[in-house]
Design a protein around this motif. Structure first.
Motif, PDB file in Angstrom:
ATOM      1  N   LYS A 194       0.830  -1.194  -0.091  1.00 38.98           N
ATOM      2  CA  LYS A 194      -0.121  -0.031  -0.054  1.00 38.98           C
ATOM      3  C   LYS A 194       0.932   1.231   0.002  1.00 38.98           C
ATOM      4  N   PRO A 195       0.423   2.562  -0.657  1.00 32.80           N
ATOM      5  CA  PRO A 195      -0.755   2.633  -1.563  1.00 32.80           C
ATOM      6  C   PRO A 195      -0.754   1.950  -2.796  1.00 32.80           C
ATOM      7  N   TYR A 196       0.249   1.127  -3.222  1.00 31.67           N
ATOM      8  CA  TYR A 196       0.657   0.718  -4.739  1.00 31.67           C
ATOM      9  C   TYR A 196      -0.283  -0.587  -4.857  1.00 31.67           C
ATOM     10  N   VAL A 197      -0.637  -0.896  -6.271  1.00 33.87           N
ATOM     11  CA  VAL A 197      -1.248  -1.932  -6.499  1.00 33.87           C
ATOM     12  C   VAL A 197      -0.163  -3.022  -7.137  1.00 33.87           C
ATOM     13  N   LEU A 198      -0.018  -4.160  -6.593  1.00 34.43           N
ATOM     14  CA  LEU A 198       1.009  -4.993  -7.256  1.00 34.43           C
ATOM     15  C   LEU A 198       0.508  -6.121  -8.498  1.00 34.43           C
ATOM     16  N   PHE A 199       0.793  -6.417  -9.350  1.00 39.30           N
ATOM     17  CA  PHE A 199       0.694  -7.207 -10.340  1.00 39.30           C
ATOM     18  C   PHE A 199       1.519  -8.371 -10.808  1.00 39.30           C
ATOM     19  N   TYR A 200       0.991  -9.514  -9.951  1.00 34.48           N
ATOM     20  CA  TYR A 200       2.085 -10.595 -10.040  1.00 34.48           C
ATOM     21  C   TYR A 200       1.688 -11.276 -11.433  1.00 34.48           C
ATOM     22  N   THR A 201       2.516 -11.240 -12.354  1.00 29.40           N
ATOM     23  CA  THR A 201       2.535 -11.538 -13.771  1.00 29.40           C
ATOM     24  C   THR A 201       3.252 -12.814 -13.808  1.00 29.40           C
ATOM     25  N   THR A 202       2.501 -13.962 -14.516  1.00 27.12           N
ATOM     26  CA  THR A 202       3.557 -15.170 -14.861  1.00 27.12           C
ATOM     27  C   THR A 202       3.187 -15.600 -16.239  1.00 27.12           C
ATOM     28  N   LYS A 203       4.383 -16.217 -16.667  1.00 26.99           N
ATOM     29  CA  LYS A 203       4.105 -17.069 -17.916  1.00 26.99           C
ATOM     30  C   LYS A 203       5.027 -18.298 -17.784  1.00 26.99           C
ATOM     31  N   ARG A 204       4.994 -19.201 -18.427  1.00 27.06           N
ATOM     32  CA  ARG A 204       5.613 -20.509 -18.473  1.00 27.06           C
ATOM     33  C   ARG A 204       6.397 -20.479 -19.788  1.00 27.06           C
ATOM     34  N   VAL A 205       7.686 -20.626 -19.661  1.00 27.87           N
ATOM     35  CA  VAL A 205       8.515 -20.823 -20.796  1.00 27.87           C
ATOM     36  C   VAL A 205       9.651 -21.957 -20.687  1.00 27.87           C
ATOM     37  N   GLY A 206      10.014 -22.660 -21.753  1.00 28.18           N
ATOM     38  CA  GLY A 206      10.899 -23.550 -21.872  1.00 28.18           C
ATOM     39  C   GLY A 206      11.743 -23.306 -22.797  1.00 28.18           C
ATOM     40  N   GLY A 207      12.764 -24.326 -23.023  1.00 31.96           N
ATOM     41  CA  GLY A 207      13.784 -24.169 -24.206  1.00 31.96           C
ATOM     42  C   GLY A 207      14.814 -25.147 -24.176  1.00 31.96           C
ATOM     43  N   GLY A 208      15.488 -25.434 -25.146  1.00 33.35           N
ATOM     44  CA  GLY A 208      16.666 -26.282 -25.318  1.00 33.35           C
ATOM     45  C   GLY A 208      16.938 -26.601 -26.945  1.00 33.35           C
ATOM     46  N   VAL A 209      18.146 -26.928 -26.961  1.00 33.48           N
ATOM     47  CA  VAL A 209      18.475 -27.491 -28.336  1.00 33.48           C
ATOM     48  C   VAL A 209      17.862 -28.477 -28.788  1.00 33.48           C
ATOM     49  N   GLN A 210      17.338 -28.231 -30.285  1.00 34.37           N
ATOM     50  CA  GLN A 210      16.589 -29.126 -30.956  1.00 34.37           C
ATOM     51  C   GLN A 210      17.272 -30.016 -32.163  1.00 34.37           C
ATOM     52  N   ASP A 211      18.322 -29.352 -32.780  1.00 35.82           N
ATOM     53  CA  ASP A 211      19.239 -29.540 -33.803  1.00 35.82           C
ATOM     54  C   ASP A 211      20.587 -29.378 -33.368  1.00 35.82           C
ATOM     55  N   PHE A 212      21.482 -30.399 -32.808  1.00 36.12           N
ATOM     56  CA  PHE A 212      22.810 -30.211 -32.524  1.00 36.12           C
ATOM     57  C   PHE A 212      23.819 -29.800 -33.749  1.00 36.12           C
ATOM     58  N   ASP A 213      23.442 -30.125 -34.679  1.00 34.74           N
ATOM     59  CA  ASP A 213      24.232 -29.663 -36.067  1.00 34.74           C
ATOM     60  C   ASP A 213      24.201 -28.572 -36.451  1.00 34.74           C
ATOM     61  N   ALA A 214      23.087 -27.653 -36.120  1.00 34.93           N
ATOM     62  CA  ALA A 214      22.784 -26.399 -36.699  1.00 34.93           C
ATOM     63  C   ALA A 214      23.498 -25.320 -36.087  1.00 34.93           C
ATOM     64  N   ALA A 215      24.445 -25.330 -35.141  1.00 37.92           N
ATOM     65  CA  ALA A 215      25.284 -24.391 -34.889  1.00 37.92           C
ATOM     66  C   ALA A 215      26.536 -24.905 -34.185  1.00 37.92           C
ATOM     67  N   LYS A 216      27.669 -23.901 -34.381  1.00 37.93           N
ATOM     68  CA  LYS A 216      28.846 -24.150 -33.955  1.00 37.93           C
ATOM     69  C   LYS A 216      29.511 -23.153 -33.167  1.00 37.93           C
ATOM     70  N   PHE A 217      30.538 -23.416 -32.116  1.00 39.48           N
ATOM     71  CA  PHE A 217      31.031 -22.241 -31.244  1.00 39.48           C
ATOM     72  C   PHE A 217      32.444 -22.277 -31.698  1.00 39.48           C
ATOM     73  N   LEU A 218      33.252 -20.843 -31.466  1.00 36.40           N
ATOM     74  CA  LEU A 218      34.455 -20.651 -31.794  1.00 36.40           C
ATOM     75  C   LEU A 218      34.899 -20.531 -30.320  1.00 36.40           C
ATOM     76  N   ASP A 219      36.065 -21.740 -30.015  1.00 34.96           N
ATOM     77  CA  ASP A 219      36.632 -22.072 -28.889  1.00 34.96           C
ATOM     78  C   ASP A 219      38.066 -21.238 -28.888  1.00 34.96           C
ATOM     79  N   PHE A 220      38.158 -20.190 -27.955  1.00 38.16           N
ATOM     80  CA  PHE A 220      39.450 -19.514 -28.008  1.00 38.16           C
ATOM     81  C   PHE A 220      40.405 -20.198 -27.309  1.00 38.16           C
ATOM     82  N   SER A 221      40.965 -21.131 -28.157  1.00 47.52           N
ATOM     83  CA  SER A 221      42.150 -21.788 -27.283  1.00 47.52           C
ATOM     84  C   SER A 221      43.081 -22.279 -28.700  1.00 47.52           C
ATOM     85  N   ALA A 222      44.293 -22.528 -28.417  1.00 48.17           N
ATOM     86  CA  ALA A 222      45.206 -22.960 -29.275  1.00 48.17           C
ATOM     87  C   ALA A 222      44.983 -24.166 -30.046  1.00 48.17           C
TER      88      ALA A 222
END
Length: 419
Positions: free
Chosen positions: A391-419
């Motif tokens: 009080k005197p403010y009104v709070l709005f507890y807002t929620t959404k459900r989200v997931g995620g993960g890799v679906q195709d392991f061949d579709a991206a590569k990383f640059l590894d900063f090593s010799a």
């Protein structure tokens, strides 16, 4: 008698104040970039002559680089501001809101739950959960989703799927169905069925708690959809952006940087391939372009067509100084407000949660993220009105459900900063 051209004259859409300001900011960005390149050319020339650059020159390059980063973020803010729909009043007002939206507006502004409860009883739609709160109207949910797509870097390039269940299960073939060549009169041997496995993408709860004054809620000119979207977009985008990259999968999505990695020469399904930069915590001297070319061509042609580089602003600052063998800069500025910078012809996506360049870090990712990473949104955004806790403010507890993960392991590569 002269021929009269009856074709309608070409007209251009009027520019808004935001678009004019964004264009002006882009022009300033181009001027600053030219100053940056002149200073960096001087730095490289000093290194060639004396094996090291003057500290004042190094400081100038870094200062202009920081100013470039800030100007780029300002352009992004202006573009996002221009994308937001204006408030419509009077004759230009949009079509009448739906019954659900009107009832939700009454709930947010005054705490009137009865209209939403009647809609629930009539539609049997489960607007009220066991933990309280109501699902927002489809218009408000779409507004929040649109804003997140605009400002969340990984969401903007990943595949996004909306589901009604708590978990999305996606089958994939470990080995494809057997095939072969046969003659016209030859017997057709029976082929074995493909071996299937399953990827699972559970959704986790993400929340924000914006606050409002009663004066704001009483103001009929305030668009509740736009206000709620404004309040939760940054909180949602920051939290899910970090999870899509570094999330451990416990009460949050699993980030693509947390999956196993292996040198591209030994790649197998279930891990992400890496390409070495040629030096610990840096690019190989004189071979930065070669390392990036190796990274690009570690990706199959079918994935390269829609590929992007992903890195944080500090890594982008280092890449911005790189040149090819002919003295041309590898990094190119965006050509329009709202566009992306490019590296070797591929767009660059800035994601602040990517690692910095250190020994052994995978600071640059390259791939077709629409096939590499899957974002799963569970249908429905829930809001619980709380006028008591702050009080005197009104709070709005807002929620959404989200997931995620890799679906195709061949579709991206990383640059590894090593010799």
């Amino acid at each position: 008698m002269p021929e009269i051209n009856l074709a309608a004259p070409e007209t251009k859409a009027p520019q808004t104040a935001q678009s004019v300001e964004a264009d002006a900011a882009l022009d300033r960005f181009a001027g600053m970039l030219e100053s940056f390149r002149e200073a960096n050319d001087q730095r490289l020339s000093e290194i060639e002559r004396r094996m090291s650059a003057d500290p004042l020159t190094e400081e100038k390059v870094e200062r202009i680089g920081r100013a470039l980063d800030e100007q780029e973020r300002r352009i992004e803010r202006l573009v996002l501001k221009g994308m937001r729909p204006p408030l419509e009043t009077g004759r230009g007002r949009a079509a009448e809101p739906s019954e659900h939206r009107s009832a939700f507006d009454a709930y947010v502004r005054a705490g009137d739950e009865q209209r939403l409860r009647r809609i629930e009883e009539k539609a049997m739609s489960g607007l009220v959960g066991a933990d309280g709160g109501f699902l927002v109207p489809a218009e408000t949910e779409s507004e929040i989703g649109r804003r997140l797509s605009a400002i969340s870097p990984i969401r903007s390039i990943a595949a996004v799927r909306t589901v009604s269940a708590a978990v999305l299960k996606k089958p994939f073939a470990i080995t494809g169905a057997q095939t072969g060549w046969v003659g016209q009169a030859d017997a057709r041997p029976q082929t074995s069925a493909p071996q299937l496995a399953e990827l699972s993408f559970p959704t986790m709860e993400l929340y924000a708690m914006p606050a409002a004054t009663n004066a704001l809620l009483d103001d009929a000119a305030v668009d509740i959809d736009a206000w709620l979207g404004d309040e939760v977009e940054q909180a949602f985008a920051a939290q899910e952006g970090a999870a899509f990259i570094n999330g451990d999968g416990v009460n949050k999505p699993k980030g693509f940087m947390t999956y196993p990695t292996v040198d591209e020469s030994a790649w197998s399904w279930g891990s992400v391939g890496t390409v070495a930069s040629g030096a610990d915590s840096s690019f190989r001297a004189g071979g930065a372009a070669d390392a990036l070319i190796d990274l690009v061509y570690a990706l199959k042609a079918g994935y390269r067509q829609n590929a992007s580089f992903v890195m944080n602003r500090r890594t982008q600052g280092a890449v911005r100084k790189l040149k090819d063998g002919d003295g041309n800069y590898l990094w190119q500025a965006p050509v329009s407000a709202g566009g992306r910078a490019s590296l070797m012809g591929f767009p660059v996506v800035e994601a602040e949660d990517m690692p910095d360049i250190t020994a052994g870090s995978k600071a640059i990712a390259f791939g077709d993220f629409s096939r590499f990473y899957l974002v799963v949104d569970r249908q429905g955004v829930r809001v619980l009105r709380d006028p008591y806790s702050a009080k005197p403010y009104v709070l709005f507890y807002t929620t959404k459900r989200v997931g995620g993960g890799v679906q195709d392991f061949d579709a991206a590569k990383f640059l590894d900063f090593s010799a």
